[in-house]
Design a protein around this motif. Sequence first.
Motif, PDB file in Angstrom:
ATOM      1  N   TRP A 118      16.055 -11.999 -16.329  1.00 39.89           N
ATOM      2  CA  TRP A 118      16.588 -11.287 -15.168  1.00 39.89           C
ATOM      3  C   TRP A 118      16.726  -9.817 -15.527  1.00 39.89           C
ATOM      4  CZ3 TRP A 118      17.517 -13.155 -10.314  1.00 39.89           C
ATOM      5  CH2 TRP A 118      18.203 -12.319  -9.430  1.00 39.89           C
ATOM      6  N   ASP A 119      16.347  -8.943 -14.595  1.00 39.10           N
ATOM      7  CA  ASP A 119      16.473  -7.504 -14.811  1.00 39.10           C
ATOM      8  C   ASP A 119      15.629  -7.123 -16.037  1.00 39.10           C
ATOM      9  OD1 ASP A 119      17.399  -4.916 -14.310  1.00 39.10           O
ATOM     10  OD2 ASP A 119      19.179  -5.182 -15.539  1.00 39.10           O
ATOM     11  N   ILE A 120      16.207  -6.408 -17.001  1.00 39.70           N
ATOM     12  CA  ILE A 120      15.441  -6.038 -18.195  1.00 39.70           C
ATOM     13  C   ILE A 120      15.686  -7.006 -19.346  1.00 39.70           C
ATOM     14  CG2 ILE A 120      15.399  -3.606 -17.554  1.00 39.70           C
ATOM     15  CD1 ILE A 120      17.544  -3.099 -19.664  1.00 39.70           C
ATOM     16  N   ASN A 121      16.468  -8.049 -19.094  1.00 41.14           N
ATOM     17  CA  ASN A 121      16.694  -9.075 -20.115  1.00 41.14           C
ATOM     18  C   ASN A 121      15.602 -10.133 -19.990  1.00 41.14           C
ATOM     19  OD1 ASN A 121      17.559 -11.028 -21.870  1.00 41.14           O
ATOM     20  ND2 ASN A 121      19.509 -11.426 -20.851  1.00 41.14           N
ATOM     21  N   LEU A 122      14.576 -10.011 -20.821  1.00 40.66           N
ATOM     22  CA  LEU A 122      13.457 -10.962 -20.815  1.00 40.66           C
ATOM     23  C   LEU A 122      13.417 -11.694 -22.150  1.00 40.66           C
ATOM     24  CD1 LEU A 122      10.772  -8.653 -19.129  1.00 40.66           C
ATOM     25  CD2 LEU A 122      12.324 -10.288 -18.037  1.00 40.66           C
ATOM     26  N   SER A 123      14.604 -12.056 -22.640  1.00 39.79           N
ATOM     27  CA  SER A 123      14.729 -12.609 -23.987  1.00 39.79           C
ATOM     28  C   SER A 123      14.690 -14.125 -24.035  1.00 39.79           C
ATOM     29  CB  SER A 123      16.045 -12.128 -24.611  1.00 39.79           C
ATOM     30  OG  SER A 123      17.162 -12.579 -23.842  1.00 39.79           O
ATOM     31  N   ALA A 124      14.522 -14.805 -22.896  1.00 43.04           N
ATOM     32  CA  ALA A 124      14.538 -16.269 -22.888  1.00 43.04           C
ATOM     33  C   ALA A 124      13.376 -16.828 -23.702  1.00 43.04           C
ATOM     34  CB  ALA A 124      14.469 -16.784 -21.455  1.00 43.04           C
ATOM     35  N   PRO A 125      13.611 -17.857 -24.515  1.00 45.60           N
ATOM     36  CA  PRO A 125      12.517 -18.479 -25.276  1.00 45.60           C
ATOM     37  C   PRO A 125      11.620 -19.288 -24.344  1.00 45.60           C
ATOM     38  CG  PRO A 125      14.526 -19.748 -25.543  1.00 45.60           C
ATOM     39  CD  PRO A 125      14.903 -18.526 -24.754  1.00 45.60           C
ATOM     40  N   ARG A 126      10.319 -19.273 -24.604  1.00 45.89           N
ATOM     41  CA  ARG A 126       9.400 -20.018 -23.742  1.00 45.89           C
ATOM     42  C   ARG A 126       8.203 -20.523 -24.544  1.00 45.89           C
ATOM     43  NH1 ARG A 126      10.638 -14.346 -22.453  1.00 45.89           N
ATOM     44  NH2 ARG A 126       8.749 -13.102 -22.515  1.00 45.89           N
ATOM     45  N   LEU A 127       7.640 -21.586 -24.024  1.00 40.11           N
ATOM     46  CA  LEU A 127       6.447 -22.204 -24.597  1.00 40.11           C
ATOM     47  C   LEU A 127       5.362 -22.084 -23.540  1.00 40.11           C
ATOM     48  CD1 LEU A 127       5.878 -23.741 -27.266  1.00 40.11           C
ATOM     49  CD2 LEU A 127       6.178 -25.845 -25.986  1.00 40.11           C
ATOM     50  N   THR A 128       4.329 -21.295 -23.809  1.00 43.35           N
ATOM     51  CA  THR A 128       3.350 -20.976 -22.766  1.00 43.35           C
ATOM     52  C   THR A 128       1.931 -21.332 -23.208  1.00 43.35           C
ATOM     53  OG1 THR A 128       3.134 -18.706 -23.587  1.00 43.35           O
ATOM     54  CG2 THR A 128       4.775 -19.106 -21.871  1.00 43.35           C
ATOM     55  N   ARG A 129       1.046 -21.406 -22.215  1.00 43.20           N
ATOM     56  CA  ARG A 129      -0.362 -21.651 -22.483  1.00 43.20           C
ATOM     57  C   ARG A 129      -1.187 -21.009 -21.367  1.00 43.20           C
ATOM     58  NH1 ARG A 129      -1.285 -26.505 -24.011  1.00 43.20           N
ATOM     59  NH2 ARG A 129      -3.501 -26.510 -23.494  1.00 43.20           N
ATOM     60  N   GLN A 130      -2.451 -20.795 -21.641  1.00 36.98           N
ATOM     61  CA  GLN A 130      -3.348 -20.181 -20.670  1.00 36.98           C
ATOM     62  C   GLN A 130      -3.858 -21.236 -19.688  1.00 36.98           C
ATOM     63  OE1 GLN A 130      -3.973 -16.892 -20.527  1.00 36.98           O
ATOM     64  NE2 GLN A 130      -2.621 -16.570 -22.292  1.00 36.98           N
ATOM     65  N   VAL A 131      -4.107 -20.798 -18.453  1.00 38.41           N
ATOM     66  CA  VAL A 131      -4.758 -21.650 -17.469  1.00 38.41           C
ATOM     67  C   VAL A 131      -5.974 -20.886 -16.952  1.00 38.41           C
ATOM     68  CG1 VAL A 131      -3.273 -20.798 -15.601  1.00 38.41           C
ATOM     69  CG2 VAL A 131      -4.456 -22.975 -15.335  1.00 38.41           C
ATOM     70  N   GLU A 132      -7.104 -21.546 -16.889  1.00 34.48           N
ATOM     71  CA  GLU A 132      -8.353 -20.852 -16.566  1.00 34.48           C
ATOM     72  C   GLU A 132      -8.574 -20.691 -15.070  1.00 34.48           C
ATOM     73  OE1 GLU A 132     -11.445 -23.005 -18.459  1.00 34.48           O
ATOM     74  OE2 GLU A 132     -10.768 -22.529 -20.501  1.00 34.48           O
ATOM     75  N   HIS A 133      -7.973 -21.523 -14.258  1.00 31.80           N
ATOM     76  CA  HIS A 133      -8.237 -21.512 -12.820  1.00 31.80           C
ATOM     77  C   HIS A 133      -7.148 -20.743 -12.084  1.00 31.80           C
ATOM     78  CE1 HIS A 133     -11.472 -24.521 -13.151  1.00 31.80           C
ATOM     79  NE2 HIS A 133     -10.729 -25.022 -14.118  1.00 31.80           N
ATOM     80  N   ALA A 134      -7.556 -20.004 -11.043  1.00 29.17           N
ATOM     81  CA  ALA A 134      -6.597 -19.229 -10.258  1.00 29.17           C
ATOM     82  C   ALA A 134      -5.734 -20.135  -9.383  1.00 29.17           C
ATOM     83  CB  ALA A 134      -7.319 -18.207  -9.393  1.00 29.17           C
ATOM     84  N   ASP A 135      -6.307 -21.291  -8.948  1.00 27.98           N
ATOM     85  CA  ASP A 135      -5.555 -22.248  -8.132  1.00 27.98           C
ATOM     86  C   ASP A 135      -5.224 -23.465  -8.988  1.00 27.98           C
ATOM     87  OD1 ASP A 135      -5.930 -20.507  -6.082  1.00 27.98           O
ATOM     88  OD2 ASP A 135      -7.479 -21.680  -5.061  1.00 27.98           O
ATOM     89  N   PHE A 136      -3.962 -23.875  -8.975  1.00 26.32           N
ATOM     90  CA  PHE A 136      -3.555 -24.989  -9.834  1.00 26.32           C
ATOM     91  C   PHE A 136      -2.210 -25.529  -9.355  1.00 26.32           C
ATOM     92  CE2 PHE A 136      -1.972 -21.043 -11.631  1.00 26.32           C
ATOM     93  CZ  PHE A 136      -0.619 -21.318 -11.792  1.00 26.32           C
ATOM     94  N   ALA A 137      -1.810 -26.644  -9.950  1.00 27.24           N
ATOM     95  CA  ALA A 137      -0.467 -27.204  -9.772  1.00 27.24           C
ATOM     96  C   ALA A 137       0.055 -27.573 -11.150  1.00 27.24           C
ATOM     97  CB  ALA A 137      -0.500 -28.432  -8.870  1.00 27.24           C
ATOM     98  N   VAL A 138       1.308 -27.238 -11.428  1.00 23.55           N
ATOM     99  CA  VAL A 138       1.931 -27.594 -12.698  1.00 23.55           C
ATOM    100  C   VAL A 138       3.195 -28.391 -12.391  1.00 23.55           C
ATOM    101  CG1 VAL A 138       3.128 -25.365 -12.796  1.00 23.55           C
ATOM    102  CG2 VAL A 138       2.908 -26.729 -14.870  1.00 23.55           C
ATOM    103  N   GLN A 139       3.392 -29.481 -13.132  1.00 26.91           N
ATOM    104  CA  GLN A 139       4.500 -30.392 -12.841  1.00 26.91           C
ATOM    105  C   GLN A 139       5.174 -30.808 -14.143  1.00 26.91           C
ATOM    106  OE1 GLN A 139       3.713 -33.495  -9.870  1.00 26.91           O
ATOM    107  NE2 GLN A 139       4.722 -34.991 -11.216  1.00 26.91           N
ATOM    108  N   VAL A 140       6.526 -30.859 -14.128  1.00 27.63           N
ATOM    109  CA  VAL A 140       7.281 -31.266 -15.310  1.00 27.63           C
ATOM    110  C   VAL A 140       8.393 -32.223 -14.895  1.00 27.63           C
ATOM    111  CG1 VAL A 140       6.852 -29.073 -16.491  1.00 27.63           C
ATOM    112  CG2 VAL A 140       8.949 -29.370 -15.183  1.00 27.63           C
ATOM    113  N   VAL A 141       8.889 -32.972 -15.883  1.00 27.17           N
ATOM    114  CA  VAL A 141      10.088 -33.790 -15.706  1.00 27.17           C
ATOM    115  C   VAL A 141      11.162 -33.206 -16.617  1.00 27.17           C
ATOM    116  CG1 VAL A 141      11.115 -36.085 -15.842  1.00 27.17           C
ATOM    117  CG2 VAL A 141       8.696 -35.832 -15.223  1.00 27.17           C
ATOM    118  N   VAL A 142      12.296 -32.821 -16.015  1.00 30.20           N
ATOM    119  CA  VAL A 142      13.364 -32.133 -16.739  1.00 30.20           C
ATOM    120  C   VAL A 142      14.562 -33.057 -16.881  1.00 30.20           C
ATOM    121  CG1 VAL A 142      14.885 -30.123 -16.745  1.00 30.20           C
ATOM    122  CG2 VAL A 142      12.605 -29.937 -15.785  1.00 30.20           C
ATOM    123  N   GLY A 143      15.177 -33.033 -18.069  1.00 27.44           N
ATOM    124  CA  GLY A 143      16.390 -33.806 -18.311  1.00 27.44           C
ATOM    125  C   GLY A 143      17.359 -33.027 -19.175  1.00 27.44           C
TER     126      GLY A 143
END
Length: 730
Positions: free
Chosen positions: A577-602
Amino acid sequence: MSSQELLRGWRKRSGLSQRRLADAVGYSSSYIGRVEAGSTLPSKALCFALASVLELSDRERDELFQTVAMDRRESRKDRARVRRALLRDEPTEPIASPLDVEEAPAVSRAGGACSRCSTSILPESRYCHLCGIPRTSVELVVRREHGRDEGSRTHTRIKAYERLAEASLAVGLNLEWAEEQLSKAIDMGVKADLPTEDLVSLFVLLGETWLWRGQCEHGGRMVRLAEDGLRRLRASGAPDEDAAAALGSIAALGHRLLGNADQWRQRVHECSSQLIELPYSRQLRLPHILAAEVGMEEGRDEDALDWLRTLASVAEASGDRAAVGHARLTEASLLARQGKGQEAATMFQEALAPCSDAGDVKHEGMCLYLLAEQRLHLGQLRRAKTRAHQAIEIMEEVGHKGYMGLAHWVYGIARYCEGAWQDAAEHYRTAVEMHRETGNTALQARTLVCLGRALLNAGEASEALSCLQEALRLARPQAPTLVCWALAAVEEAVSDDRVFREFVRQADEDGVDEAAHSVQSIPAPSNITQPARRSYYDEFTDSIPDHGWLWEDPMGDCLYQTGGGLDIHVANGRGLWDINLSAPRLTRQVEHADFAVQVVVGCTDRETLSIGGILLWWDAANAARLERGSFGRHDIAFIARQNRRDVAIGRGRLETERTFLRVEKRGTVTQAFCSSDGGEWYLIGATDFAMDGPPTIGLYGQGCIQREIHPGTFPEGTAIRFESFEIWTA
């Protein structure tokens, strides 16, 4: 009976010594001695603490508050009477000192005589308790000399007004009175054809006084005043570049109060371009600070730090300790906004010394409030309460209602986290009243949401809903996130879905929907469109590097674990949020401009708070995220970031331990969905992203805990579990 007599009697009844009472309420025994002697009056926060420790009845507590309020009014009347007499050069009778030397022998009257009212100044007092003039101003007071002509007398009178007001502004006391003196001086200067540079100096002081009085209504007056001063400078041909930069800063701040973001930045850029060539003077303090603030807003953090460190260096060399304190305070604010909580707290602590050395009470109080807020973000409730209490006392002394309200708000959150719902509500009510008086509807609405939550926990549902309804009404078009905060609290309060929908319908009729930039307040049942191919699926049974993931931990204090799911453990203060972009994240590249991403959170366990979800990341200025937990444990929010501006698009609520989150991107449209079982889906919101190329996608956790929503210390931060992750492409 006076407040000091009441307190002495109640303390003796309770069998407490001054020292034991001081320890119980968190103050020094000498300060309690001054309160009982009548040389200072207790703040509202101290009155609450005394009522609790001394076990006062409701009637006695009301009597204490009423008596203190009456004593404070009488004290102000006495000081005003002496000031009026002084400005007329009339002799005054010394006001009888309320000090009882035998009762409080530690407090001495050996502070010397006030050169204006010929009475004693207490060494511990920030200002003369008899005439109200700040102690540091006593040496600056210029007695009006009787010159041989009217012009000489007028010039001396103007200088007296200016120096008294300047001293009052320096420490932050009696600002309303300072405004009166400067207004008189300007009127006299215009009539007497005062030299332009002298008149402009008065304009700058008046603009700074309006700024520190914290009234939003002063924005237009500040702009008009600055424009008038600049016109006079241009007409006179006076090469006073310091004054021009200072006036430009006053105009910029006026535009910011009015909400004119473009004019605010433009003015600051114009002023900062002049600063590089100018030698330092006190008038250039504010332009340096504003140049740094705009740098922060525009994502130029290093430029902002350069401005602040340059100011601290040149101000230290010039002996301007107040500017040193202000520079450190602003640098600490930058660190806090970046999510560097512990570093920010240390810097706020360092800023206190130069502010105190310079007698700059207003910045000292501001620093204490910000330090309290930072301690709160770090989960250090006791230290947050101590600093907030100190900030309340100073801001009551200064009379800055805006920061007084903020300090009460922080103290209220700390009490809310301790489960003291009624005490928290009292501080929130005070904060709401302060923000109402200053005209700041955004802060008023935010505090009303906090008050509503406190009242809900206290079992006062009817009043709570009234507060939340008012918060929704006050939420402005630029505050859709605040609307989501309020709606999340309402939905949490009412157990019946039909009641909540009726509440939202009524709010829409009252114009809240328009004010919320069409925030989607209720999830809509929806059918998802499944792309043809599932291009990736992961249940995180193996180590992350084997599957093309990139782990990003900007601050290096978070961690992840795999094996039967992905757990991300997040330190306090990590956010997006704002200039605080310090959240840890696990990311990957996606080759297609159109896509759907889905997760199950607990959740990792029932005790740990979980905040996080799906992240779409183009760059630091443009992103989108669908997360659970930010507005409540079971609340879901869709938030877009476009051109560095974060806006809540929609929200919903699912009271399940496992939540399905899904984001679809088709063309420029990005949609967010949620589900409790992966079969029945609800649309949270949709927005347009006209960006080139596909984003980086991934998972993240947040440690920016809104403790006004999630009461508790959470010293270890948060933790979130992702059971699975899948990508579908055309």
